[in-house]
Design a protein around this motif. Structure first.
Motif, PDB file in Angstrom:
ATOM      1  N   GLN A 101     -12.252   5.793  40.153  1.00  0.00           N
ATOM      2  CA  GLN A 101     -12.284   5.817  41.579  1.00  0.00           C
ATOM      3  C   GLN A 101     -13.853   4.940  41.943  1.00  0.00           C
ATOM      4  O   GLN A 101     -14.692   5.004  41.534  1.00  0.00           O
ATOM      5  N   VAL A 102     -13.541   4.499  43.326  1.00  0.00           N
ATOM      6  CA  VAL A 102     -14.918   3.984  44.001  1.00  0.00           C
ATOM      7  C   VAL A 102     -15.523   5.037  44.464  1.00  0.00           C
ATOM      8  O   VAL A 102     -14.739   6.094  44.900  1.00  0.00           O
ATOM      9  N   SER A 103     -16.851   5.262  44.338  1.00  0.00           N
ATOM     10  CA  SER A 103     -17.500   6.432  45.007  1.00  0.00           C
ATOM     11  C   SER A 103     -17.362   6.597  46.422  1.00  0.00           C
ATOM     12  O   SER A 103     -17.200   5.428  47.055  1.00  0.00           O
ATOM     13  N   PRO A 104     -17.618   7.791  47.050  1.00  0.00           N
ATOM     14  CA  PRO A 104     -17.929   7.811  48.583  1.00  0.00           C
ATOM     15  C   PRO A 104     -19.227   6.957  48.738  1.00  0.00           C
ATOM     16  O   PRO A 104     -20.047   6.724  47.997  1.00  0.00           O
ATOM     17  N   LEU A 105     -19.459   7.077  49.922  1.00  0.00           N
ATOM     18  CA  LEU A 105     -20.569   6.283  50.602  1.00  0.00           C
ATOM     19  C   LEU A 105     -21.964   7.186  50.186  1.00  0.00           C
ATOM     20  O   LEU A 105     -21.749   8.386  50.334  1.00  0.00           O
ATOM     21  N   VAL A 106     -22.743   6.644  49.471  1.00  0.00           N
ATOM     22  CA  VAL A 106     -23.934   7.207  48.932  1.00  0.00           C
ATOM     23  C   VAL A 106     -25.074   6.672  49.691  1.00  0.00           C
ATOM     24  O   VAL A 106     -25.538   5.550  49.840  1.00  0.00           O
ATOM     25  N   GLU A 107     -25.989   7.679  50.336  1.00  0.00           N
ATOM     26  CA  GLU A 107     -26.971   7.384  51.077  1.00  0.00           C
ATOM     27  C   GLU A 107     -28.327   7.559  50.249  1.00  0.00           C
ATOM     28  O   GLU A 107     -28.643   8.310  49.351  1.00  0.00           O
ATOM     29  N   ILE A 108     -29.266   6.347  50.373  1.00  0.00           N
ATOM     30  CA  ILE A 108     -30.383   6.394  49.630  1.00  0.00           C
ATOM     31  C   ILE A 108     -31.399   6.366  50.657  1.00  0.00           C
ATOM     32  O   ILE A 108     -31.892   5.134  51.262  1.00  0.00           O
ATOM     33  N   GLY A 109     -32.243   7.487  50.880  1.00  0.00           N
ATOM     34  CA  GLY A 109     -32.876   7.534  52.165  1.00  0.00           C
ATOM     35  C   GLY A 109     -32.134   7.328  53.346  1.00  0.00           C
ATOM     36  O   GLY A 109     -31.012   7.659  53.591  1.00  0.00           O
ATOM     37  N   ASP A 110     -33.073   6.831  54.423  1.00  0.00           N
ATOM     38  CA  ASP A 110     -32.250   6.804  55.690  1.00  0.00           C
ATOM     39  C   ASP A 110     -32.130   5.347  56.211  1.00  0.00           C
ATOM     40  O   ASP A 110     -31.507   5.188  57.288  1.00  0.00           O
ATOM     41  N   ASP A 111     -32.250   4.504  55.119  1.00  0.00           N
ATOM     42  CA  ASP A 111     -32.161   3.062  55.530  1.00  0.00           C
ATOM     43  C   ASP A 111     -31.289   2.202  54.588  1.00  0.00           C
ATOM     44  O   ASP A 111     -30.994   1.125  54.528  1.00  0.00           O
ATOM     45  N   THR A 112     -30.505   2.803  53.638  1.00  0.00           N
ATOM     46  CA  THR A 112     -29.546   2.416  52.608  1.00  0.00           C
ATOM     47  C   THR A 112     -28.234   2.935  52.259  1.00  0.00           C
ATOM     48  O   THR A 112     -28.554   4.251  52.087  1.00  0.00           O
ATOM     49  N   VAL A 113     -27.043   2.436  52.343  1.00  0.00           N
ATOM     50  CA  VAL A 113     -26.154   3.102  51.735  1.00  0.00           C
ATOM     51  C   VAL A 113     -25.555   2.153  50.663  1.00  0.00           C
ATOM     52  O   VAL A 113     -25.408   0.808  50.649  1.00  0.00           O
TER      53      VAL A 113
END
Length: 637
Positions: free
Chosen positions: A454-466
């Motif tokens: 599957q494609v992953s859910p949206l992954v947050e990297i810090g406050d400024d990158t998904v």
């Protein structure tokens, strides 16, 4: 605030949340959830802990263990970790049940303040409903779910505080603690280095290398890895596309200047005439007469020293120092801020304290740099402010696209006009291509992404990158070939042999010392001498190696006039031989009173946490807890 948050979760996000809930019901059912036990790792007084909840916690902690074991966590360590995760979830559920049964409740106002204070939901230091919505959406969580979890966590915190904050330390207990904690020990020692013997060691034979390799294959594994494709949205990239013209920037400058400048400050002096002893009419009349005398030329400071009932400022001629808006009571502040020039007078002004004669002494405006000097900084801030809303919208659109193409990241990239990127041999240690690899590792090695494609859910990297990832290829950990690790094995065998020689020397040296040989005889025989004796405390890691220090403080007190000898293998592989000569207890009187109080408070808190641990243990003994053995013995993904 909670209702406002819910009101703004509308449109497609509301639809997604409903869809997620519907899917949950389809696969897991309602009512007697997981009654068969197949979908629960434990049941606590009839309350089930879902397997999926266990998997999420286990995966997060496994990431940390992979860093410790270079991506090759032994099976027995994984099993112990799974057991600890199950135990932790059971304890958490017990505490939640207890908090609820004892009536611990978190009101909406307290919950709202707690949520507003979470930095992840803030933009520019203030709570943002858009950021709140985006963060929860990226985690696949609805506001009501998140709020309920926060309520539970805060209720458990209250329960813990009610138990842990009630402990204390008696004077005799504290003295005993200081005598042990601040104890000093006199020791001397010598290091027998492995390097001393390395030159004597010949290279091992090919057969020895091959035998070592066969026995220790698991020590030479190539870590588990995946090839990933991914797309990403960065706030900085969105900001670069924001048009910035001088007109908009000047308007932004004017609107931002108040925040940049901060509040105006004013310095004032006053004479206070209290009505407590004189009565209101007499106090006002005196204030009016003083105001008239000042206007006629008499010195304000002298009159303040003579008449002011504010003894603190009166002694300084009525000087109140610098103040910002909000510092004084409303009537006083209004009168002061109505003045426009230094030296102007106001009064008499009535407040709850009495009647005031006020003089404005100085005005201090905040310095604000001109537009030209701030242009570059303003342009960055302007673009970032405008980009934040677009960034959240694009992230939400990316999450939407995943529902349409659940296993096709290339189509998602095309639909959202994003570059499809790739990183090969991505391990559980992560990769430098991401600013923070931990959330990406958790997503890439989750069951849905790793095993189901599957494609992953949206992954947050810090406050400024998904980012959003999909696994292209998965490779299990496998042994590296002998030729690749031969040099490592040769060096390891040489070090092991040298270490054995160092240990043998230490054993013989220790035997001679225990027989009573003096230092000169030992040095002549072994070419090694114990260093000078010195007193050390438990905290002096700079004086001797930490592992030696711990070992020295584990030894019994030597008899008066005698020594105790020992040896220990240091973390470096070297061997240390030491002599313990004397032990001195710590003295509480040598510690400053303030530091003693701080230390007693710390010990009381630690004792409180121990009480809380015993409390949890008692809860579990009294509860009916059933664990699924398979959750500990088998991998769940």
């Amino acid at each position: 605030m909670l209702q406002q948050i819910r009101d703004k979760i509308t449109g497609w996000i509301a639809g997604v949340i409903i869809a997620l809930i519907a899917v949950t019901f389809i696969f897991w059912g309602v009512g007697d959830f997981g009654a068969s036990g197949r979908d629960a790792v434990a049941v606590v007084d009839g309350d089930e802990i879902p397997r999926r909840e266990f998997e999420q916690v286990y995966q997060r902690q496994l990431f940390q263990y992979n860093e410790m074991y270079d991506g090759n966590v032994p099976d027995e360590v994984r099993r112990e970790l799974r057991q600890r995760v199950v135990d932790g979830l059971v304890q958490e559920r017990l505490l939640l049940q207890r908090a609820e049964s004892r009536g611990y409740r978190i009101g909406d106002d307290d919950l709202a303040r707690a949520i507003e204070s979470i930095e992840a939901f803030q933009v520019g230091g203030r709570f943002s409903i858009d950021a709140y919505r985006a963060r929860l959406s990226a985690q696949g969580m609805s506001p009501s779910q998140f709020e309920e979890r926060q309520r539970q966590s805060m209720a458990v915190d209250l329960l813990q505080d009610a138990i842990a904050d009630t402990n204390f330390y008696t004077p005799s207990e504290f003295r005993r603690y200081i005598e042990l904690a601040q104890q000093r020990r006199e020791v001397r020692w010598v290091r027998i280095g492995v390097d001393r013997y390395l030159d004597e060691i010949e290279a091992p034979s090919d057969d020895a290398v091959a035998d070592y390799y066969e026995v220790n294959r698991d020590r030479f594994l190539r870590p588990e890895s995946v090839d990933l494709e991914y797309v990403q949205i960065r706030l900085a990239d969105v900001a670069r596309d924001i048009p910035v013209d001088d007109a908009a920037l000047r308007d932004y400058y004017e609107r931002s200047i108040a925040d940049a400048a901060g509040p105006e400050e004013r310095r004032a002096s006053h004479i206070l005439i209290s009505a407590d002893d004189r009565g209101d009419a007499e106090a006002r009349a005196l204030a009016e007469s003083l105001l008239a005398r000042i206007r006629d030329g008499e010195d304000f400071a002298e009159l303040a020293r003579e008449y002011s009932d504010d003894t603190g400022s009166g002694a300084d001629g009525g000087d109140l120092g610098w103040a910002e808006p909000g510092f004084f009571v409303e009537e006083f502040e209004d009168a002061l801020w109505d003045l426009s020039e230094a030296g102007e007078l106001a009064g008499p002004v009535e407040t709850i304290f009495g009647w005031h004669v006020i003089r404005l002494d100085e005005i201090r405006e905040s310095d604000v740099a001109p537009f030209e000097e701030m242009r570059d900084t303003l342009a960055e801030d302007f673009a970032r402010d405008r980009a934040e809303a677009q960034f959240i919208d694009r992230a939400n659109a990316l999450a939407d696209a995943a529902f349409e193409f659940p296993d096709d990241l290339a189509s998602i990239a095309e639909a959202e006009s994003l570059e499809l990127r790739r990183v090969d041999e991505f391990t559980r240690e992560g990769a430098d291509v991401f600013d923070d690899s931990q959330p990406v590792v958790a997503a890439a090695f989750s069951p849905e992404v790793l095993l189901e494609g599957q494609v992953s859910p949206l992954v947050e990297i810090g406050d400024d990158t998904v980012v959003m990832v999909r696994v292209i290829e998965h490779r299990e950990a496998e042994p590296r070939p002998l030729d690749e690790v031969r040099d490592e094995i040769v060096e390891q065998l040489r070090v092991e042999r040298a270490s054995a020689l160092a240990t043998e020397t230490a054993s013989r040296m220790l035997e001679r010392l225990r027989e009573g040989a003096d230092g000169e005889a030992v040095e002549e025989e072994f070419g090694l001498a114990l260093g000078d004796a010195r007193f050390v405390t438990r905290q002096q890691f700079n004086a001797v190696p930490a592992d030696l220090l711990f070992n020295v403080f584990e030894q019994p007190r030597p008899a008066e006039g005698q020594s105790r000898f020992g040896r220990i293998e240091l973390d470096s592989g070297d061997i240390a031989v030491y002599e313990l000569l004397a032990v001195e207890p710590g003295d509480p009187q040598q510690i400053e009173a303030m530091m003693r109080d701080i230390e007693k408070d710390r010990l009381a808190r630690e004792a409180g946490f121990q009480d809380f641990a015993l409390y949890i243990s008692a809860l579990e003994q009294a509860a009916r807890v059933r664990r699924q053995r398979e959750a500990v013995e088998e991998e769940v993904f």
